[in-house]
Design an enzyme around this catalytic site. Structure first.
Site: not given
Length: 237
Positions: A58, A60, A62
């Site tokens: 992953e 990210d 955020e």
């Protein structure tokens, strides 16, 4: 109603690209929800969790929800072979933004190449994560996702403030999607775009200076500098 083009919206809380990618530039403009958003995360990320459950990668971006008296925190994260059982080794950087992300749309992007990952805000690089070894770099194809979700257990001041549904609906607005890269089944000759308008790879000197400016003034957390972390698990540090 399900609407599909480049992205397929499957619920009111998220979207996913139709095809996976093995490298590329992935961006969108986001306008964040104002007011009390503690415990709520608005995100834009790459993942292969559906293809590799329990062993996924992953990358990210955020936005960690907050209380009205404090600014949003933008967290970037990279991890590989996530187990999902609480033993995921995060590689988090967190910054404050130099503008109010609830007032207007701003551009956020991930450049993922075979050699590095670069995160951008309004075309300004904020973090570069180089490939130092295969063990510490995501290599499997990933889809592009966006979502808004409840992360009350940790998102705001380590879980001190929880999501309060008296303030709902929480709305994350996305537009101007940009995907340019190599799909999972692309030939080996396919190359991802450059992070710099003046070079064939990496960042220009001007971009490096801009990234250093962001990190020196706005970075509030770096996993490599956290004395509570076991750095034997993050050898790239």
């Amino acid at each position: 109603m399900i609407v599909c083009s480049t992205f397929c919206v499957t619920a009111g809380s998220g979207f996913k690209s139709i095809k996976p990618y093995k490298s590329g530039y992935f961006g969108t403009a986001v306008k964040l929800h104002p007011g009390y958003t503690a415990g709520v995360i608005t995100s834009f990320y790459l993942s292969n969790s559906e293809d590799h459950p329990g062993n996924h990668d992953e990358i990210d971006i955020e936005f960690l929800g907050t209380t009205p008296d404090k600014p949003y925190i933008l967290q970037t994260n990279v991890y590989m072979r996530g187990s999902g059982d609480g033993n995921i080794i995060g590689r988090e950087h967190r910054i404050h933004l130099w503008f109010d992300p609830t007032q207007d749309f701003h551009d956020y992007a991930i450049l993922w190449t075979p050699n590095e990952i670069i995160f951008f805000v309004d075309d300004v690089p904020i973090r570069r994560y180089p490939r130092k070894s295969d063990v510490t770099f995501p290599l499997k194809p990933m889809y592009v996702y966006g979502s808004i979700w409840d992360a009350s257990s940790w998102a705001t001041e380590n879980g001190r403030y929880k999501a309060n549904y008296g303030y709902q609906p929480f709305v994350g607005r996305y537009r101007n999607f940009k995907l340019k890269g190599c799909e999972a089944d692309s030939p080996l000759s396919c190359l991802p775009p450059s992070g710099s308008p003046t070079t064939t790879g990496g960042l220009s000197r001007q971009q490096v200076v801009a990234m250093q400016w962001v990190q020196s003034r706005y970075k509030v957390y770096d996993y490599c500098l956290d004395p509570k972390r076991d750095q034997t698990q993050t050898p790239e540090c």
